[in-house]
Design an enzyme around this catalytic site. Structure first.
Site, PDB file in Angstrom:
ATOM      1  N   ARG A  54       7.836 -16.880  32.417  1.00 43.38           N
ATOM      2  CA  ARG A  54       9.005 -16.389  33.161  1.00 43.38           C
ATOM      3  C   ARG A  54      10.302 -16.804  32.456  1.00 43.38           C
ATOM      4  O   ARG A  54      11.322 -16.131  32.559  1.00 43.38           O
ATOM      5  CB  ARG A  54       8.970 -16.890  34.611  1.00 43.38           C
ATOM      6  CG  ARG A  54      10.209 -16.518  35.423  1.00 43.38           C
ATOM      7  CD  ARG A  54       9.963 -16.492  36.933  1.00 43.38           C
ATOM      8  NE  ARG A  54       9.328 -17.689  37.424  1.00 43.38           N
ATOM      9  CZ  ARG A  54       9.941 -18.851  37.672  1.00 43.38           C
ATOM     10  NH1 ARG A  54      11.242 -18.981  37.485  1.00 43.38           N
ATOM     11  NH2 ARG A  54       9.261 -19.893  38.128  1.00 43.38           N
ATOM     12  N   TYR A 107      22.791   7.095  36.646  1.00 42.70           N
ATOM     13  CA  TYR A 107      21.386   7.088  37.076  1.00 42.70           C
ATOM     14  C   TYR A 107      21.285   6.750  38.577  1.00 42.70           C
ATOM     15  O   TYR A 107      22.026   5.900  39.073  1.00 42.70           O
ATOM     16  CB  TYR A 107      20.625   6.059  36.223  1.00 42.70           C
ATOM     17  CG  TYR A 107      19.230   5.833  36.694  1.00 42.70           C
ATOM     18  CD1 TYR A 107      18.269   6.831  36.601  1.00 42.70           C
ATOM     19  CD2 TYR A 107      18.857   4.630  37.273  1.00 42.70           C
ATOM     20  CE1 TYR A 107      16.981   6.629  37.066  1.00 42.70           C
ATOM     21  CE2 TYR A 107      17.572   4.415  37.733  1.00 42.70           C
ATOM     22  CZ  TYR A 107      16.636   5.424  37.627  1.00 42.70           C
ATOM     23  OH  TYR A 107      15.370   5.227  38.097  1.00 42.70           O
ATOM     24  N   ASP A 179      25.166   1.284  29.893  1.00 46.44           N
ATOM     25  CA  ASP A 179      23.778   1.736  29.895  1.00 46.44           C
ATOM     26  C   ASP A 179      23.637   2.714  28.725  1.00 46.44           C
ATOM     27  O   ASP A 179      24.188   3.813  28.752  1.00 46.44           O
ATOM     28  CB  ASP A 179      23.469   2.400  31.237  1.00 46.44           C
ATOM     29  CG  ASP A 179      22.000   2.804  31.373  1.00 46.44           C
ATOM     30  OD1 ASP A 179      21.352   3.045  30.343  1.00 46.44           O
ATOM     31  OD2 ASP A 179      21.529   2.907  32.524  1.00 46.44           O
ATOM     32  N   LYS A 204      12.135   4.174  28.439  1.00 49.98           N
ATOM     33  CA  LYS A 204      12.422   5.510  27.914  1.00 49.98           C
ATOM     34  C   LYS A 204      12.275   5.512  26.384  1.00 49.98           C
ATOM     35  O   LYS A 204      11.199   5.301  25.887  1.00 49.98           O
ATOM     36  CB  LYS A 204      13.819   5.935  28.371  1.00 49.98           C
ATOM     37  CG  LYS A 204      14.097   5.653  29.872  1.00 49.98           C
ATOM     38  CD  LYS A 204      13.312   6.546  30.816  1.00 49.98           C
ATOM     39  CE  LYS A 204      13.412   6.129  32.279  1.00 49.98           C
ATOM     40  NZ  LYS A 204      14.748   5.957  32.825  1.00 49.98           N
TER      41      LYS A 204
HETATM   42  C1  LIG Z   1      15.336   5.345  33.919  1.00 49.27           C
HETATM   43  C2  LIG Z   1      16.726   4.848  33.831  1.00 49.27           C
HETATM   44  C3  LIG Z   1      17.087   3.606  34.380  1.00 49.27           C
HETATM   45  C4  LIG Z   1      16.101   2.751  35.131  1.00 49.27           C
HETATM   46  O1  LIG Z   1      15.139   2.197  34.289  1.00 49.27           O
HETATM   47  P1  LIG Z   1      13.671   1.752  34.774  1.00 49.27           P
HETATM   48  O2  LIG Z   1      13.048   1.255  33.512  1.00 49.27           O
HETATM   49  O3  LIG Z   1      13.009   2.951  35.362  1.00 49.27           O
HETATM   50  O4  LIG Z   1      13.869   0.673  35.788  1.00 49.27           O
HETATM   51  C5  LIG Z   1      18.395   3.180  34.215  1.00 49.27           C
HETATM   52  N1  LIG Z   1      19.296   3.927  33.566  1.00 49.27           N
HETATM   53  C6  LIG Z   1      18.993   5.134  33.034  1.00 49.27           C
HETATM   54  C7  LIG Z   1      20.050   5.917  32.334  1.00 49.27           C
HETATM   55  C8  LIG Z   1      17.699   5.632  33.161  1.00 49.27           C
HETATM   56  O5  LIG Z   1      17.416   6.839  32.659  1.00 49.27           O
END
Ligand SMILES: *Cc1c(COP(=O)(O)O)cnc(C)c1O
Length: 394
Positions: A54, A107, A179, A204
């Site tokens: 952790r 998002y 992000d 992603k």
């Molecule tokens: C999918 C996504 C998230 C969230 O990510 P997870 O790995 O599903 O928790 C945050 N920001 C963007 C732009 C995303 O496409």
């Protein structure tokens, strides 16, 4: 400085050296120490890798080394998902009474943190139109601590002027978090424009194979230390095997991204003139209202596009049903193309009103994979032709 394809293959080499060419998987919850002194030392090491998983694990540290070098930041850390990265960062950086600025187009999970979770904890938030740099300035208050941006935004592909926001925030002693999931560090490096923290849903593009949920944060070591400290309490720890898979995925990121970019561009150009389509949202199109800004701060435009149909939800849904290659699925960034109707997908995270504000009902989010460009374009055009013919016949 080595190039990005060299970085993704070698940047972790000295993190936990072993004679194995492929890194071993440290599938262990805990580590032993030879003596009391070593134990006391590893127990407090920020983002360490030899105490308790952790707190950190060699597989985490390897991913972090590669991501930090790719993003051009001092350090990085991994979390169990993109949302874990975001919420851990936000919980570490703001407290009750503080104010956070976010974007209207963002998002769904991030939108819910801003609109639902933070206000419940006594943190006020303002959502701004990211296409207007002055909107960020107007939203600043004396208690603003953090500006959260996402560019391109999910799923409207709106662009934020990263340098303008970073300069504004610096001048007011406010932290910025970008992000960078849609762009990837191959197409855009927010830290180069002065953004403090970069976040990814590594689920992603970074992982790229739709088989891992993970998140990363990259930025100054000191800020990451504060976030890691809170991460010990939220406990959103990435499993060692998932970290190992993520590293394996990142190794080929520089090979995959150019194909995603080419496929996204080709699909956008092909669908943009189609009579069933009222609008295509893609920053690589010369008709995108912020194309110039996108071209200034990005070196490629990614594989995701928004396609809005003239026949609203019904036509969007029929289009999804007609596609042969992209599967109807949440997520994006994998080698396989996926398509989704965002207004339906986000019902678990946002209220109907919040969704209606955020996305048009006839919008399909198309995430191009790495298939052959001609196959994806022919498939999308055939599906669009079919839904148009159905509407005309009815
Ligand atoms: C999918 C996504 C998230 C969230 O990510 P997870 O790995 O599903 O928790 C945050 N920001 C963007 C732009 C995303 O496409």
């Amino acid at each position: 400085m080595p190039g990005k394809s060299t970085v993704t293959v070698h940047a972790d080499r000295d993190v936990h050296p072993s004679r194995a060419v492929a890194p071993p998987i440290y599938q262990t919850a805990t580590f032993s120490a030879q003596d009391a002194e070593t134990f006391a030392q590893v127990a407090v090491e920020s983002r360490g890798k030899d105490f308790y998983t952790r707190f950190g694990n060699p597989n985490h540290a390897q991913v972090a080394a590669v991501v930090a070098e790719l993003e051009g930041t001092e350090a990085a850390m991994v979390t169990a998902s993109g949302m874990a990265a975001l919420t851990t960062a936000v919980l570490a950086l703001v407290s009750a009474g503080d104010h956070v600025i976010g974007q209207k187009s963002t998002y769904g999970g991030t939108a819910s943190v801003l609109q639902n979770l933070l206000p419940r904890l006594g943190v006020s938030t303002t959502l701004v139109d990211q296409t207007d740099p002055e909107a960020f300035e107007q939203a600043l208050t004396p208690t603003t601590r953090l500006i959260l941006v996402e560019s391109p935004s999910n799923p409207l592909l709106q662009i934020t002027d990263l340098r303008a926001v970073a300069d504004l925030a610096r001048a007011h002693d406010v932290l910025t978090l970008a992000d960078n999931t849609f762009a990837t560090p191959l197409n855009q490096r927010p830290a180069d424009f002065g953004i403090d923290l970069v976040m990814h849903s590594a689920t992603k593009y970074l992982n790229g194979h739709s088989d891992v949920s993970a998140g990363v944060l990259a930025g100054p070591a000191q800020t990451l230390h504060r976030i890691w400290d809170v991460g010990l309490l939220t406990g959103a720890t990435l499993g060692p095997i998932d970290a190992w898979l993520l590293l394996r995925g990142i190794r080929t990121l520089p090979l995959r991204v150019p194909r995603h970019n080419a496929n996204g561009q080709a699909l956008a150009e092909a669908l943009h003139d189609h009579p069933a389509v009222s609008r295509v949202y893609y920053p690589g199109l010369a008709t995108h209202p912020q194309h110039k800004l996108a071209a200034d701060q990005m070196s490629g435009f990614g594989g995701v596009l928004g396609v809005e149909f003239t026949g609203g939800f019904e036509m969007a849904d029929a289009f999804l049903g007609r596609l042969r290659y992209p599967r109807r699925s949440a997520s994006l960034g994998g080698v396989e193309s996926l398509a989704v109707h965002p207004a339906s997908m986000w019902r678990g995270m946002l209220s109907e009103d919040q969704i209606a504000e955020a996305v048009p009902p006839g919008l399909v989010r198309l995430a191009a994979g790495t298939e052959d460009t001609a196959d994806l374009v022919a498939d999308a055009l055939a599906a669009a032709d079919a839904v148009l013919a159905e509407t005309t016949a009815a």
